[in-house]
Design a protein around this motif. Structure first.
Motif, PDB file in Angstrom:
ATOM      1  N   GLU A  87     -12.936  -2.958   5.777  1.00  0.00           N
ATOM      2  CA  GLU A  87     -13.877  -4.008   5.353  1.00  0.00           C
ATOM      3  C   GLU A  87     -13.155  -5.327   5.105  1.00  0.00           C
ATOM      4  OE1 GLU A  87     -17.191  -4.011   4.705  1.00  0.00           O
ATOM      5  OE2 GLU A  87     -17.740  -1.903   4.936  1.00  0.00           O
ATOM      6  N   LEU A  88     -12.015  -5.264   4.421  1.00  0.00           N
ATOM      7  CA  LEU A  88     -11.317  -6.491   4.052  1.00  0.00           C
ATOM      8  C   LEU A  88     -10.670  -7.163   5.256  1.00  0.00           C
ATOM      9  CD1 LEU A  88      -9.702  -5.491   0.638  1.00  0.00           C
ATOM     10  CD2 LEU A  88     -11.742  -6.882   1.038  1.00  0.00           C
ATOM     11  N   THR A  89     -10.028  -6.376   6.124  1.00  0.00           N
ATOM     12  CA  THR A  89      -9.401  -6.992   7.295  1.00  0.00           C
ATOM     13  C   THR A  89     -10.458  -7.561   8.243  1.00  0.00           C
ATOM     14  OG1 THR A  89      -9.249  -4.807   8.352  1.00  0.00           O
ATOM     15  CG2 THR A  89      -7.286  -5.627   7.210  1.00  0.00           C
ATOM     16  N   SER A  90     -11.620  -6.926   8.323  1.00  0.00           N
ATOM     17  CA  SER A  90     -12.691  -7.475   9.146  1.00  0.00           C
ATOM     18  C   SER A  90     -13.200  -8.792   8.577  1.00  0.00           C
ATOM     19  CB  SER A  90     -13.848  -6.475   9.244  1.00  0.00           C
ATOM     20  OG  SER A  90     -13.441  -5.310   9.927  1.00  0.00           O
ATOM     21  N   ALA A  91     -13.061  -8.949   7.255  1.00  0.00           N
ATOM     22  CA  ALA A  91     -13.475 -10.193   6.605  1.00  0.00           C
ATOM     23  C   ALA A  91     -12.403 -11.268   6.685  1.00  0.00           C
ATOM     24  CB  ALA A  91     -13.833  -9.924   5.144  1.00  0.00           C
ATOM     25  N   GLY A  92     -11.242 -10.931   7.272  1.00  0.00           N
ATOM     26  CA  GLY A  92     -10.181 -11.909   7.432  1.00  0.00           C
ATOM     27  C   GLY A  92      -9.052 -11.805   6.432  1.00  0.00           C
ATOM     28  N   VAL A  93      -9.064 -10.772   5.582  1.00  0.00           N
ATOM     29  CA  VAL A  93      -7.998 -10.597   4.595  1.00  0.00           C
ATOM     30  C   VAL A  93      -6.809  -9.896   5.254  1.00  0.00           C
ATOM     31  CG1 VAL A  93      -7.392  -9.610   2.350  1.00  0.00           C
ATOM     32  CG2 VAL A  93      -9.740 -10.379   2.782  1.00  0.00           C
ATOM     33  N   CYS A  94      -5.615 -10.411   5.038  1.00  0.00           N
ATOM     34  CA  CYS A  94      -4.407  -9.723   5.498  1.00  0.00           C
ATOM     35  C   CYS A  94      -3.961  -8.727   4.438  1.00  0.00           C
ATOM     36  CB  CYS A  94      -3.299 -10.734   5.787  1.00  0.00           C
ATOM     37  SG  CYS A  94      -3.637 -11.781   7.226  1.00  0.00           S
ATOM     38  N   VAL A  95      -3.337  -7.649   4.877  1.00  0.00           N
ATOM     39  CA  VAL A  95      -2.908  -6.584   3.968  1.00  0.00           C
ATOM     40  C   VAL A  95      -1.435  -6.290   4.202  1.00  0.00           C
ATOM     41  CG1 VAL A  95      -3.235  -4.191   3.246  1.00  0.00           C
ATOM     42  CG2 VAL A  95      -5.216  -5.562   3.940  1.00  0.00           C
ATOM     43  N   ALA A  96      -0.642  -6.302   3.144  1.00  0.00           N
ATOM     44  CA  ALA A  96       0.759  -5.885   3.208  1.00  0.00           C
ATOM     45  C   ALA A  96       0.931  -4.702   2.278  1.00  0.00           C
ATOM     46  CB  ALA A  96       1.690  -7.027   2.806  1.00  0.00           C
ATOM     47  N   ALA A  97       1.732  -3.730   2.681  1.00  0.00           N
ATOM     48  CA  ALA A  97       1.876  -2.516   1.884  1.00  0.00           C
ATOM     49  C   ALA A  97       3.301  -1.988   1.950  1.00  0.00           C
ATOM     50  CB  ALA A  97       0.898  -1.443   2.374  1.00  0.00           C
ATOM     51  N   THR A  98       3.682  -1.247   0.918  1.00  0.00           N
ATOM     52  CA  THR A  98       4.942  -0.511   0.926  1.00  0.00           C
ATOM     53  C   THR A  98       4.648   0.958   0.714  1.00  0.00           C
ATOM     54  OG1 THR A  98       5.407  -0.492  -1.471  1.00  0.00           O
ATOM     55  CG2 THR A  98       6.018  -2.483  -0.239  1.00  0.00           C
ATOM     56  N   SER A  99       5.510   1.800   1.259  1.00  0.00           N
ATOM     57  CA  SER A  99       5.356   3.233   1.062  1.00  0.00           C
ATOM     58  C   SER A  99       6.630   3.936   1.471  1.00  0.00           C
ATOM     59  CB  SER A  99       4.185   3.781   1.887  1.00  0.00           C
ATOM     60  OG  SER A  99       4.014   5.170   1.672  1.00  0.00           O
ATOM     61  N   ASN A 100       6.722   5.197   1.096  1.00  0.00           N
ATOM     62  CA  ASN A 100       7.817   6.057   1.532  1.00  0.00           C
ATOM     63  C   ASN A 100       7.363   6.972   2.660  1.00  0.00           C
ATOM     64  OD1 ASN A 100       9.548   5.181  -0.693  1.00  0.00           O
ATOM     65  ND2 ASN A 100       8.126   6.322  -1.971  1.00  0.00           N
ATOM     66  N   THR A 101       6.168   6.734   3.189  1.00  0.00           N
ATOM     67  CA  THR A 101       5.602   7.582   4.237  1.00  0.00           C
ATOM     68  C   THR A 101       4.963   6.710   5.297  1.00  0.00           C
ATOM     69  OG1 THR A 101       5.093   9.260   2.567  1.00  0.00           O
ATOM     70  CG2 THR A 101       4.029   9.501   4.712  1.00  0.00           C
ATOM     71  N   LEU A 102       5.241   6.976   6.560  1.00  0.00           N
ATOM     72  CA  LEU A 102       4.614   6.221   7.636  1.00  0.00           C
ATOM     73  C   LEU A 102       3.106   6.377   7.571  1.00  0.00           C
ATOM     74  CD1 LEU A 102       7.060   7.054  10.545  1.00  0.00           C
ATOM     75  CD2 LEU A 102       6.753   4.830   9.457  1.00  0.00           C
ATOM     76  N   PRO A 103       2.337   5.326   7.920  1.00  0.00           N
ATOM     77  CA  PRO A 103       0.887   5.361   7.723  1.00  0.00           C
ATOM     78  C   PRO A 103       0.176   6.462   8.484  1.00  0.00           C
ATOM     79  CG  PRO A 103       1.540   3.413   8.975  1.00  0.00           C
ATOM     80  CD  PRO A 103       2.793   4.022   8.424  1.00  0.00           C
ATOM     81  N   ASP A 104       0.688   6.894   9.640  1.00  0.00           N
ATOM     82  CA  ASP A 104      -0.004   7.958  10.358  1.00  0.00           C
ATOM     83  C   ASP A 104       0.371   9.344   9.832  1.00  0.00           C
ATOM     84  OD1 ASP A 104       2.557   8.014  11.296  1.00  0.00           O
ATOM     85  OD2 ASP A 104       2.019   8.092  13.422  1.00  0.00           O
ATOM     86  N   ARG A 105       1.220   9.382   8.775  1.00  0.00           N
ATOM     87  CA  ARG A 105       1.589  10.665   8.176  1.00  0.00           C
ATOM     88  C   ARG A 105       1.169  10.733   6.716  1.00  0.00           C
ATOM     89  NH1 ARG A 105       7.503  12.607   9.749  1.00  0.00           N
ATOM     90  NH2 ARG A 105       6.532  14.540   9.055  1.00  0.00           N
ATOM     91  N   LEU A 106       0.394   9.755   6.254  1.00  0.00           N
ATOM     92  CA  LEU A 106      -0.077   9.773   4.878  1.00  0.00           C
ATOM     93  C   LEU A 106      -0.937  11.005   4.627  1.00  0.00           C
ATOM     94  CD1 LEU A 106      -1.040   6.014   4.586  1.00  0.00           C
ATOM     95  CD2 LEU A 106       0.734   7.158   3.256  1.00  0.00           C
ATOM     96  N   GLY A 107      -0.765  11.596   3.456  1.00  0.00           N
ATOM     97  CA  GLY A 107      -1.560  12.754   3.095  1.00  0.00           C
ATOM     98  C   GLY A 107      -0.936  14.074   3.471  1.00  0.00           C
ATOM     99  N   GLU A 108       0.122  14.100   4.269  1.00  0.00           N
ATOM    100  CA  GLU A 108       0.727  15.357   4.678  1.00  0.00           C
ATOM    101  C   GLU A 108       1.274  16.101   3.460  1.00  0.00           C
ATOM    102  OE1 GLU A 108       3.634  14.922   7.693  1.00  0.00           O
ATOM    103  OE2 GLU A 108       2.195  14.400   9.243  1.00  0.00           O
TER     104      GLU A 108
END
Length: 357
Positions: free
Chosen positions: A162-183
């Motif tokens: 919703e936010l990126t479609s509205a034009g908001v940019c998102v920056a994030a940090t994590s110890n897990t690659l985004p396609d492996r979140l929740g494993e």
């Protein structure tokens, strides 16, 4: 003087305060790109710094284009390229420093919070109101991004969409690659479409290196006796002292969004009779509590077991392993700070960089 007790405090935080508090914690007030010192032995750190500078430039440029477009049409318009930047790496390599530097660099309005704080915000405001309030922002910075259950998966992926479609940019940090979140936490396979759709919105930047909190520094001091704990607490203005079990019970009566307010004016936290957490729910509250202490650079002194034994071996083998290891790393640093009363920037500089995350 006599130390006070955290268990006597019941802080309140309203929804408007939660939104206003969406900024880097005090520890990162002074960080900028120029204060991030890449480790020469880790080329990915210099590359990450360059990527973050470029991302911040694109956010600023996209904000200008978006304002022009909204003036003409009243609509949002997304910045050129992927709207997200995702910093992936281990503990203590400077990811939060870079994230905070991005936040400081981009135009207002902008928001910064941990993943947990973001979910707390949605819980307090409701999904629609959160989207409404943040849709006009240039940036949403999310620290310690992690997905612990299916509900969080659906909530955050939908919010980012919703936010990126509205034009908001998102920056994030994590110890897990985004396609492996929740494993390792839930049936991630059931949510692959949502997880992959979210991952496609991010440019992924790897940040390698050793945890600066332990690089070339001594181990945390051993626990003190109960008598010494009480004497030290009474000798320091603004200190608190609590029985560990009583504090764990008290944390269970407070929403985690209040933990920061709980320790806002505390100089040193003293915990009596520390022992391994008595369950996963208690352990996760302690993770949130440790994060808020670390945000505010509040030293910790304990009696009983050392902070390195706060989580059981079984917990450290489970799906929340990275959360627990991060908390231990931070608590060891805070325990070391109680025995070595230097400014945080001095300790960080000795470790080879200025105030990384």
């Amino acid at each position: 003087m006599s130390a006070t007790h955290l268990t006597d405090r019941r802080p309140e935080v309203g929804p408007d305060e939660l939104v206003a508090a969406m900024c880097p914690p005090p520890r990162f007030d002074g960080v900028r790109f120029d204060t991030y010192l890449p480790d020469p032995a880790q080329p990915s750190q210099a590359a990450a710094l360059t990527a973050c500078r470029e991302f911040a430039r694109r956010v600023g440029a996209g904000r200008a284009r978006r304002s022009w477009w909204q003036t003409l049409t009243g609509a949002g318009r997304q910045a050129t390229g992927r709207p997200g930047l995702y910093l992936d790496g281990g503990f203590g390599v400077g990811k939060t420093h870079l994230l905070a530097a991005v936040w400081h660099e981009v135009p207002e309005p902008r928001a910064f919070g941990t993943f947990v704080e973001l979910t707390h915000l949605v819980g307090a405001l409701g999904f629609g109101e959160t989207v409404r309030r943040l849709s006009g922002y240039s940036l949403l910075a999310i620290d310690e991004f992690e997905l612990d259950d299916p509900g969080d998966t659906m909530l955050v992926t939908r919010l980012i969409a919703e936010l990126t479609s509205a034009g908001v940019c998102v920056a994030a940090t994590s110890n897990t690659l985004p396609d492996r979140l929740g494993e390792g936490r839930f049936a991630a396979g059931d949510f692959l479409r949502e997880i992959h759709a979210m991952a496609e919105r991010f440019e992924i930047v790897r940040v390698d290196g050793a945890d600066y909190r332990h690089r070339g520094l001594p181990d945390a001091p051993p626990p003190v006796s109960d008598a010494e704990l009480a004497a030290r607490a009474d000798a320091v203005a603004g200190a608190t002292i609590d029985d560990f079990d009583a504090l764990c019970t008290h944390l269970g009566t407070l929403h985690p969004s209040r933990y920061g307010r709980l320790v806002d004016d505390v100089s040193v936290v003293h915990l009596r009779g520390v022992r391994p957490a008595g369950g996963q729910d208690v352990a996760l509250r302690l993770v949130s509590f440790a994060d808020r202490l670390y945000d505010r650079a509040v030293p910790v002194v304990v009696s009983g077991a050392p902070v390195s034994e706060l989580f059981t071996e079984e917990m450290l083998r489970g799906g929340y392993r990275k959360k627990y290891l991060r908390a231990v790393s931070r608590l060891i640093a805070l325990s070391r700070g109680s025995a070595e009363p230097e400014q945080d920037g001095v300790r960080a500089a000795r470790a080879g960089r200025t105030r990384p995350a």
